[in-house]
Structures are given as C-alpha cells and as structure tokens.
Design an enzyme around this catalytic site. Structure first.
Site, short mmCIF file in Angstrom:
data_model
loop_
_atom_site.label_atom_id
_atom_site.label_comp_id
_atom_site.label_asym_id
_atom_site.label_seq_id
_atom_site.Cartn_x
_atom_site.Cartn_y
_atom_site.Cartn_z
N ASP A 104 0.84 -1.20 0.00
CA ASP A 104 0.00 0.00 0.00
C ASP A 104 0.88 1.25 0.00
O ASP A 104 2.03 1.21 0.44
CB ASP A 104 -0.86 0.04 1.27
CG ASP A 104 -2.04 -0.94 1.21
OD1 ASP A 104 -2.33 -1.47 0.14
OD2 ASP A 104 -2.66 -1.14 2.27
N ARG B 157 -1.52 -0.31 -8.71
CA ARG B 157 -2.89 0.00 -8.28
C ARG B 157 -2.99 1.53 -8.31
O ARG B 157 -2.20 2.22 -7.66
CB ARG B 157 -3.16 -0.50 -6.88
CG ARG B 157 -4.53 -0.04 -6.35
CD ARG B 157 -4.60 -0.09 -4.83
NE ARG B 157 -4.67 -1.44 -4.31
CZ ARG B 157 -4.29 -1.75 -3.06
NH1 ARG B 157 -3.80 -0.85 -2.26
NH2 ARG B 157 -4.39 -2.99 -2.64
N THR C 282 -11.10 2.61 -7.42
CA THR C 282 -11.92 3.79 -7.17
C THR C 282 -13.39 3.36 -7.05
O THR C 282 -13.78 2.31 -7.57
CB THR C 282 -11.79 4.82 -8.32
OG1 THR C 282 -12.60 5.95 -8.04
CG2 THR C 282 -12.18 4.27 -9.68
C1 FAD Z 1 -8.80 -1.14 -3.31
C2 FAD Z 1 -8.35 0.19 -2.83
C3 FAD Z 1 -7.08 0.31 -2.28
C4 FAD Z 1 -6.63 1.55 -1.84
N1 FAD Z 1 -5.33 1.69 -1.43
C5 FAD Z 1 -4.85 2.92 -1.12
C6 FAD Z 1 -3.48 3.13 -0.80
O1 FAD Z 1 -2.65 2.21 -0.80
N2 FAD Z 1 -3.09 4.40 -0.50
C7 FAD Z 1 -3.97 5.47 -0.51
O2 FAD Z 1 -3.55 6.59 -0.27
N3 FAD Z 1 -5.26 5.27 -0.79
C8 FAD Z 1 -5.73 4.04 -1.09
N4 FAD Z 1 -7.06 3.88 -1.39
C9 FAD Z 1 -8.04 4.97 -1.11
C10 FAD Z 1 -8.13 5.96 -2.24
O3 FAD Z 1 -6.94 6.71 -2.33
C11 FAD Z 1 -9.30 6.92 -2.00
O4 FAD Z 1 -9.10 7.62 -0.80
C12 FAD Z 1 -10.67 6.26 -1.94
O5 FAD Z 1 -10.75 5.21 -2.84
C13 FAD Z 1 -11.80 7.29 -2.25
O6 FAD Z 1 -11.65 7.81 -3.52
P1 FAD Z 1 -12.51 7.37 -4.81
O7 FAD Z 1 -11.55 7.05 -5.89
O8 FAD Z 1 -13.42 6.28 -4.46
O9 FAD Z 1 -13.24 8.67 -5.28
P2 FAD Z 1 -14.07 9.81 -4.54
O10 FAD Z 1 -14.15 10.93 -5.52
O11 FAD Z 1 -13.52 10.09 -3.18
O12 FAD Z 1 -15.49 9.15 -4.34
C14 FAD Z 1 -16.31 8.80 -5.41
C15 FAD Z 1 -17.59 8.18 -4.90
O13 FAD Z 1 -17.27 6.94 -4.27
C16 FAD Z 1 -18.06 6.74 -3.11
N5 FAD Z 1 -17.16 6.75 -1.91
C17 FAD Z 1 -15.87 7.10 -1.89
N6 FAD Z 1 -15.36 6.95 -0.65
C18 FAD Z 1 -16.38 6.54 0.12
C19 FAD Z 1 -16.50 6.21 1.50
N7 FAD Z 1 -15.47 6.30 2.33
N8 FAD Z 1 -17.70 5.80 1.95
C20 FAD Z 1 -18.77 5.69 1.12
N9 FAD Z 1 -18.71 6.00 -0.20
C21 FAD Z 1 -17.54 6.39 -0.69
C22 FAD Z 1 -19.04 7.87 -3.08
O14 FAD Z 1 -20.18 7.47 -3.80
C23 FAD Z 1 -18.30 8.96 -3.82
O15 FAD Z 1 -19.15 9.92 -4.37
C24 FAD Z 1 -7.51 2.66 -1.89
C25 FAD Z 1 -8.77 2.54 -2.44
C26 FAD Z 1 -9.20 1.33 -2.92
C27 FAD Z 1 -10.54 1.25 -3.54
#
Ligand code: FAD
Length: 312
Positions: free
Chosen positions: A136, A187, A229
């Site tokens: 990660d 990723r 995402t």
């Molecule tokens: C499999 C996976 C691994 C990850 N690994 C890392 C990592 O190693 N390092 C790192 O910095 N980040 C990591 N992340 C987190 C990532 O950086 C984001 O913070 C997170 O995915 C929210 O962003 P988004 O792309 O979903 O878009 P956003 O624009 O934040 O959200 C888009 C839509 O997704 C839904 N959504 C998003 N977050 C939430 C929530 N918490 N609760 C409910 N609905 C939500 C909502 O409908 C929102 O409108 C990971 C995410 C995933 C999916």
C-alpha cells in the site's frame, strides 16, 4: 470547500486518543456495530469468512491486516509474525491468495533495513505459495522510500509484488513512467491522505483529471493494472478507454474497498469485469476507519446512529 474542511477535521480527529478508545470499545463489539460496515472483523477467521462471502458473489479479494506506524522493533516483529500467520491461514482456508500491507506496519519508521527484512520474510513464505503481495502507499513522506524498497525487491527478483500510486500527488505521473518501465503492476488510487499544496493537488477536479490521465497510461501499457476507485465517472471512462483500445477485460481489474459501493461491485461483475475488494481486518482499525469517514462525511450519520444505539 465544505468537503475540505470536513476532511481536515477528520484527519485531526483521527489523532484523538479519547475518540480512539471510545470507538474501539463500541465499533466492533457486535456483528451490527458501526465499524463493521468497513472492517471485516478483528480476527483472521472473520476476515476469511468475509472473503468467502465475497467469493460467493464472484468478487476477488485482498486481505489487509490493519496496522501502521509502529514505533518499536518489537511491534514490527510481531506485526510480521501476524502477517505470516495470515498467510498460513489463507493457505489453509482455500480463499484467494492475495494480501496488502503497509511498510510502516513492518517498522519503516524505526529502521528501514528491518522493515525490508520483515517484508522479505513475508514474501519468502507468500510468493512460493502463489500469493500476490501489494504494498500500500502511505502519505507523501513515505513515497520515495516505498518506491525505492519496491524497486530493490523487484531487482532482487520478487515479481509477485505490486505498488500503489496516488493521482493526488503531483509527482505520480513521473513515478508511473518509472514503474511502467519496470513492468510493475500498479494500483491506481486518488490518495487517502491530507497532503500539503506543495506536493499535492488540492482541487478534486485536478485529482480526477490526473487520475484519468494515469488511468489511460496504465491501461495502455498493460501490466495488469488495478483501477481502484468507487467513482462512477472514473469507472465509466476506464471501461470506455478499454473498449476503444481493445484492452480485454482480463487485462486489468477494478478494485474497491470493503463495504463501499457494493451495488457497483456487483454490477461490474455482472457486466463481466474483474473486481477485487480490499478486505481490512484486525484490532488496529481506527486510522483506516477515520480515513473512510474523512472521504465521505455522510458516513458520519450512520456511525453516530450506531454509537447511540450501542452505548445505550
Ligand atoms: C482497493 C483500494 C485500495 C486503496 N489503497 C490505497 C493506498 O494504498 N493508498 C492510498 O492513499 N489510498 C488508497 N485507497 C483509497 C483511495 O486513495 C481513496 O481515498 C478512496 O478510494 C476514495 O476515492 P474514490 O476514488 O473512491 O473517489 P471519490 O471521488 O472520493 O469518491 C467517489 C464516490 O465513491 C463513493 N465513496 C468514496 N469513498 C467513500 C466512502 N469512504 N464511503 C462511502 N462511499 C464512498 C461515493 O459514492 C463517492 O461519491 C484505496 C482505495 C481502494 C478502492
């Protein structure tokens, strides 16, 4: 603007030990407790049960034993032992062999060489058993060292490892070129940490635009990228790009977090896409949980309802 204020607020709250104590007391104690929406459980058995339920829905998974920022070599050694136990438990259970981990959990803040040794111990057990191990990405002070450790292990011949890049960081497009040249599996995420203006885009539109550019690059260069995402717009663009450029559905995967957008996870599987769910578990769930609240203040409502219901 409101989102940014809320985000800062939750990142500050995440450092509160009082809140941590309260949450730890109530968050997981019953199957219906509020933290269970995002955390599969505190034990590896609970995580494996969650993994089985996901596999029954034709979803892939990666197990993540929660923990980060350990401050002693003893804690790093015990986290490493726990990870080795997770590897053994996964093998015994028959669920998919895929884990994610954080370098600060393995002692990066205490001693880099020890953290690398600890990671190597895990890889030595996991790789021959066919695991894929995703490292990660943590906040920006760790970007350089994480990529450097990843590259070193890659040069040493470890190939069942993958890296994470965050579109929020200005440097990430350059890092993507470097990782792509290596042939590494990336990723792609937006980034979960509150970062200063000097290193990160502050506007969501800029983070999203960078995400789209990077997504096109990873899909076009084809080292089995993960488009991680929950953002419907990003997912639709990825599907469109893959169709337009003849990138087959088995050449990449979508990834989402446990408990988030389950509807979208299921519908993508029905459309024939691979979806991997990141399954966090373990006692150290508080920082991860707070990052999920920071991302979406609407989650707070359901957490508060949970706390009120539990504490009565
Ligand atoms: C499999 C996976 C691994 C990850 N690994 C890392 C990592 O190693 N390092 C790192 O910095 N980040 C990591 N992340 C987190 C990532 O950086 C984001 O913070 C997170 O995915 C929210 O962003 P988004 O792309 O979903 O878009 P956003 O624009 O934040 O959200 C888009 C839509 O997704 C839904 N959504 C998003 N977050 C939430 C929530 N918490 N609760 C409910 N609905 C939500 C909502 O409908 C929102 O409108 C990971 C995410 C995933 C999916």
């Amino acid at each position: 603007m409101i989102d940014r204020v809320a985000n800062t607020f939750f990142h500050l709250l995440a450092q509160s030990s009082v809140l941590k104590k309260m949450a730890s007391r109530y968050g997981m104690r019953r199957p219906t407790s509020f933290a269970r929406r995002f955390i599969a459980g505190e034990t590896v058995e609970e995580a494996i049960a969650a993994a089985r339920a996901l596999e029954a829905r034709r979803l892939h998974l990666t197990l993540d034993l929660l923990g980060e920022s350990v401050t002693s070599l003893d804690s790093a050694a015990s986290a490493t032992r726990e990870y080795l136990d997770v590897v053994d438990a996964v093998i015994a259970s028959g669920v998919e062999r895929f884990i994610s981990l954080k370098l600060t959990q393995l002692g990066l803040d205490v001693d880099k060489a020890t953290a690398v040794d600890n990671l190597r111990k895990i890889l030595e057990r996991a790789e021959p058993a066919g695991f894929f191990v995703r490292i990660d990405m943590e906040n920006s002070p760790y970007t350089d060292v994480t990529l450097e450790i990843f590259e070193t292990l890659w040069q040493q011949g470890y190939r069942q490892i993958g890296v994470v890049l965050q579109s929020a960081l200005r440097r990430s497009e350059r890092d993507l070129q470097r990782m792509t040249a290596l042939g590494a599996r990336v990723r792609l995420v937006k980034g979960a940490y509150k970062e200063p203006k000097s290193v990160a885009y502050q506007k969501k539109s800029e983070v999203d635009a960078a995400y789209v550019r990077m997504m096109k690059t990873v899909l076009a260069t084809g080292h089995y990228p993960a488009i991680a995402t929950h953002d419907r717009a990003m997912i639709d663009l990825a599907k469109q790009f893959a169709r337009d450029h003849n990138v087959a559905t088995d050449k990449f995967e979508f990834q989402m977090l446990y408990g988030i957008r389950r509807d979208l996870q299921t519908s993508l599987v029905k459309e024939g896409y691979r979806v991997r769910v990141y399954v966090p578990f373990g006692r150290e769930w508080f920082p991860y949980f707070m990052r999920r609240l920071a991302e979406r203040p609407a989650n707070v409502g359901f957490v508060l309802r949970g706390i009120l219901g539990e504490s009565g």
